[in-house]
Design a protein around this motif. Structure first.
Motif, mmCIF file in Angstrom:
data_model
loop_
_atom_site.group_PDB
_atom_site.id
_atom_site.type_symbol
_atom_site.label_atom_id
_atom_site.label_comp_id
_atom_site.label_asym_id
_atom_site.label_seq_id
_atom_site.Cartn_x
_atom_site.Cartn_y
_atom_site.Cartn_z
ATOM 1 N N HIS A 19 95.850 38.063 34.551
ATOM 2 C CA HIS A 19 94.780 38.713 35.293
ATOM 3 C C HIS A 19 94.659 38.202 36.720
ATOM 4 C CE1 HIS A 19 92.625 41.340 32.613
ATOM 5 N NE2 HIS A 19 92.817 40.472 31.633
ATOM 6 N N ALA A 20 94.470 39.128 37.664
ATOM 7 C CA ALA A 20 93.862 38.768 38.926
ATOM 8 C C ALA A 20 92.367 39.006 38.691
ATOM 9 C CB ALA A 20 94.390 39.626 40.067
ATOM 10 N N ALA A 21 91.654 37.941 38.316
ATOM 11 C CA ALA A 21 90.210 38.040 38.039
ATOM 12 C C ALA A 21 89.426 38.312 39.310
ATOM 13 C CB ALA A 21 89.719 36.763 37.354
ATOM 14 N N THR A 22 90.108 38.132 40.448
ATOM 15 C CA THR A 22 89.598 38.501 41.770
ATOM 16 C C THR A 22 89.107 39.954 41.808
ATOM 17 O OG1 THR A 22 91.405 37.095 42.598
ATOM 18 C CG2 THR A 22 90.338 38.541 44.205
ATOM 19 N N LYS A 23 89.680 40.793 40.969
ATOM 20 C CA LYS A 23 89.431 42.237 41.042
ATOM 21 C C LYS A 23 88.273 42.604 40.096
ATOM 22 C CE LYS A 23 92.948 42.076 43.852
ATOM 23 N NZ LYS A 23 94.322 42.268 43.431
ATOM 24 N N TYR A 24 88.553 43.353 39.022
ATOM 25 C CA TYR A 24 87.445 43.885 38.222
ATOM 26 C C TYR A 24 86.704 42.831 37.410
ATOM 27 C CZ TYR A 24 89.186 48.384 39.556
ATOM 28 O OH TYR A 24 89.589 49.449 40.307
ATOM 29 N N LEU A 25 87.338 41.706 37.067
ATOM 30 C CA LEU A 25 86.639 40.737 36.207
ATOM 31 C C LEU A 25 85.451 40.150 36.966
ATOM 32 C CD1 LEU A 25 89.526 38.963 34.246
ATOM 33 C CD2 LEU A 25 88.426 41.160 33.809
ATOM 34 N N ASP A 26 85.672 39.748 38.215
ATOM 35 C CA ASP A 26 84.534 39.408 39.085
ATOM 36 C C ASP A 26 83.731 40.686 39.317
ATOM 37 O OD1 ASP A 26 82.751 38.930 41.144
ATOM 38 O OD2 ASP A 26 84.259 38.492 42.651
ATOM 39 N N GLY A 27 84.386 41.680 39.860
ATOM 40 C CA GLY A 27 83.776 43.003 39.944
ATOM 41 C C GLY A 27 82.952 43.280 41.178
ATOM 42 N N GLN A 28 82.636 42.244 41.955
ATOM 43 C CA GLN A 28 81.852 42.503 43.158
ATOM 44 C C GLN A 28 82.483 41.879 44.399
ATOM 45 O OE1 GLN A 28 77.486 42.405 42.563
ATOM 46 N NE2 GLN A 28 77.961 42.161 40.399
ATOM 47 N N GLY A 29 83.800 41.645 44.327
ATOM 48 C CA GLY A 29 84.534 41.220 45.509
ATOM 49 C C GLY A 29 84.074 39.898 46.087
ATOM 50 N N ARG A 30 83.757 38.922 45.240
ATOM 51 C CA ARG A 30 83.189 37.669 45.740
ATOM 52 C C ARG A 30 84.167 36.505 45.737
ATOM 53 N NH1 ARG A 30 78.342 38.569 41.557
ATOM 54 N NH2 ARG A 30 80.232 38.804 40.325
ATOM 55 N N VAL A 31 84.901 36.334 44.644
ATOM 56 C CA VAL A 31 85.730 35.128 44.521
ATOM 57 C C VAL A 31 87.161 35.469 44.121
ATOM 58 C CG1 VAL A 31 83.776 33.654 43.891
ATOM 59 C CG2 VAL A 31 85.134 34.741 42.069
ATOM 60 N N MET A 32 88.062 34.535 44.378
ATOM 61 C CA MET A 32 89.445 34.619 43.909
ATOM 62 C C MET A 32 89.525 33.879 42.572
ATOM 63 S SD MET A 32 90.861 35.993 46.705
ATOM 64 C CE MET A 32 92.595 35.912 46.242
ATOM 65 N N ALA A 33 90.262 34.442 41.632
ATOM 66 C CA ALA A 33 90.476 33.764 40.347
ATOM 67 C C ALA A 33 91.608 34.453 39.607
ATOM 68 C CB ALA A 33 89.203 33.791 39.494
ATOM 69 N N GLY A 34 92.186 33.743 38.647
ATOM 70 C CA GLY A 34 93.244 34.328 37.826
ATOM 71 C C GLY A 34 93.210 33.744 36.435
ATOM 72 N N TRP A 94 82.155 30.477 37.237
ATOM 73 C CA TRP A 94 80.799 30.920 36.878
ATOM 74 C C TRP A 94 80.541 32.344 37.378
ATOM 75 C CZ3 TRP A 94 76.258 32.312 39.394
ATOM 76 C CH2 TRP A 94 75.098 32.306 38.589
ATOM 77 N N VAL A 95 80.995 32.634 38.603
ATOM 78 C CA VAL A 95 80.808 33.985 39.149
ATOM 79 C C VAL A 95 81.544 35.013 38.280
ATOM 80 C CG1 VAL A 95 81.305 35.477 41.138
ATOM 81 C CG2 VAL A 95 80.391 33.178 41.507
ATOM 82 N N VAL A 96 82.781 34.691 37.890
ATOM 83 C CA VAL A 96 83.559 35.632 37.062
ATOM 84 C C VAL A 96 82.931 35.745 35.663
ATOM 85 C CG1 VAL A 96 85.819 36.139 36.054
ATOM 86 C CG2 VAL A 96 85.675 35.178 38.364
ATOM 87 N N LEU A 97 82.455 34.626 35.141
ATOM 88 C CA LEU A 97 81.806 34.641 33.818
ATOM 89 C C LEU A 97 80.628 35.618 33.813
ATOM 90 C CD1 LEU A 97 81.801 33.024 31.046
ATOM 91 C CD2 LEU A 97 80.050 31.589 32.092
ATOM 92 N N LYS A 98 79.845 35.590 34.872
ATOM 93 C CA LYS A 98 78.704 36.527 34.994
ATOM 94 C C LYS A 98 79.221 37.950 35.200
ATOM 95 C CE LYS A 98 76.461 33.956 33.801
ATOM 96 N NZ LYS A 98 75.481 34.003 32.698
ATOM 97 N N GLY A 99 80.314 38.111 35.943
ATOM 98 C CA GLY A 99 80.894 39.433 36.155
ATOM 99 C C GLY A 99 81.305 40.089 34.850
ATOM 100 N N LEU A 100 81.864 39.290 33.936
ATOM 101 C CA LEU A 100 82.348 39.850 32.670
ATOM 102 C C LEU A 100 81.229 40.511 31.870
ATOM 103 C CD1 LEU A 100 84.857 37.116 31.404
ATOM 104 C CD2 LEU A 100 85.374 39.329 32.433
#
Ligand SMILES: *Cc1c(COP(=O)(O)O)cnc(C)c1O
Length: 413
Positions: free
Chosen positions: A215-230, A260-266
């Motif tokens: 996953h590029a969690a940077t995209k839909y997993l975060d969902g609001q264009g805030r952080v980079m993650a994978g 944490w940001v991605v966790l909330k995005g999910l």
């Protein structure tokens, strides 16, 4: 009699069989002794140990927390939640989508190994396999996304990994995950799927036979264009047995804040993917009916070459990314028309990203695919008249109104 702590931990355990939407909101480590309802953000590099013997044990078995390069409770919660959503035994989070692929390569491959990869994957993925790891003796054959015979013909005795991404960017070509898993396993190789575009809300590659999901969690997993993650998801043996030791050494560890940001995005992923896919379908249909538009690329349209496969594989939804072609006699004229449509928008963001609630409009030929030669771009089917949309959550009529500003004022071709 159970202690308070035992009851707190037992209470956080979910019943068997809860559904994906519930896992997306609930799967995580148990709360701390404070009972926080929103998962805690643990910004700490180190963890105080009760005594030297416990410290020695924790460093030996790596199950509890010692140092945040190796593991952190917020990052662990994200990994647990994402694994549950992908139907994986385990997941491991990384700094970016690209570093997830870097980890996959470092964990699985050595000099002399061979990879088969779709020619249409994300540009940096092509660079990582085809250029960076070619230097270390890992050879990659690039094949046609939708041609199974091409994948099969590229297999060698040294092939260890097949790497696919579906649908592709910007043409939205869909490959058959179950068929690719068959080809990989027949040759003793693993299949990895980049699931960035569909996310587990639409597509679960492991259930179709893939061995690893990236996953590029940077995209839909975060969902609001805030952080980079994978992240990588897969079996316990693969993720915790092979990938975790490499990550601990190499250090592409995700920051707890980003986790944490991605966790909330999910928690809102299913709602967003459904709503954004519905909006993208409406925009695709609207574009297909416009006289200025030569062709629309979107898996949700019945005219898409892999429409049936996409609907089977993606829970009946097309995802939120689509592209369209503006026709003209020369590449220069096509580019001028694409630029006119892009520059006439007043709501959409001119940017090169996707997965945001804000709709994004992109000119692939001069951005994501700008480093290809014109001949390579033509071969890839990405013309100067192509425009890509990553559809967000604005009112759908405001999105089409915004596109109409440019389409309605194009000079007649
Ligand atoms: C963005 C993206 C990547 C890379 O992710 P980063 O977080 O930017 O490193 C990989 N694959 C796909 C499909 C992407 O869209």
């Amino acid at each position: 009699m159970e202690s308070d702590e035992e009851r707190r931990i037992a209470r956080a355990r979910l019943p068997e069989g809860v559904r994906p939407e519930t896992l997306a909101v609930r799967a995580a480590l148990a709360p701390s002794q404070h009972g926080e309802n929103s998962e805690g953000l643990f910004l700490t590099s180190a963890y105080v140990q009760p005594d030297a013997a416990t410290s020695a044990k924790r460093f030996a078995d790596m199950l509890d927390f010692t140092y945040s390069r190796t593991s952190n409770p917020t990052v662990r919660s994200l990994e647990m939640r994402l694994a549950a959503m992908e139907g994986a035994e385990a997941a491991i989070a990384t700094t970016t989508g690209m570093s997830a692929i870097l980890l996959l390569i470092m964990g699985l491959l050595k000099a002399g190994d061979h990879v088969v990869c779709s020619r249409s994957v994300f540009g940096s993925t092509i660079g990582l396999f085809g250029k960076e790891f070619a230097k270390f003796g890992v050879e990659t054959s690039f094949v046609a996304q939708t041609d199974l015979a091409d994948w099969r013909a590229a297999m060698r005795p040294t092939t260890k990994l097949l790497f696919a991404e579906t649908p592709t960017n910007p043409l939205t070509d869909v490959c058959d995950i179950a068929a690719l898993a068959g080809i990989a396993h027949a040759g003793g190789a693993l299949l990895a799927v980049d699931n960035t575009f569909c996310t587990p809300a639409l597509q679960r590659p492991l259930s179709l036979g893939a061995d690893v999901v990236m996953h590029a969690a940077t995209k839909y997993l975060d969902g609001q264009g805030r952080v980079m993650a994978g992240a990588l998801c897969g079996s316990e043996a693969l993720i915790n047995g092979i990938m975790a030791p490499v990550l601990r050494t190499v250090g592409m560890t995700l920051s707890p804040f980003n986790a944490w940001v991605v966790l909330k995005g999910l928690e809102t992923l299913h709602l967003r993917m459904k709503a954004q896919s519905d909006q993208a379908l409406a925009v695709a249909r609207w574009l297909a009916a416009r006289p200025e538009v030569a062709r629309v690329y979107y898996p949700g349209l019945a005219t898409h070459p892999q429409h049936d496969l996409a609907m089977r594989q993606q829970s009946g939804l097309g995802g939120a990314v689509l592209s369209f072609d503006l026709q003209a006699d020369t590449p220069e004229a096509a580019r001028a028309r694409a630029f006119h449509v892009i520059d006439s928008t007043r709501v959409l963001s001119i940017a090169t990203n996707l997965g945001d609630t804000k709709s994004i409009i992109t000119h692939p030929a001069t951005t994501s695919h700008g480093r290809l030669s014109e001949t390579q771009r033509q071969a890839a089917g990405i013309g100067q008249g192509m425009v890509r949309l990553a559809v967000g959550l604005e009112h759908v009529d405001d999105i089409t109104d915004d596109l109409l500003r440019g389409l309605a004022t194009l000079p007649t071709a």
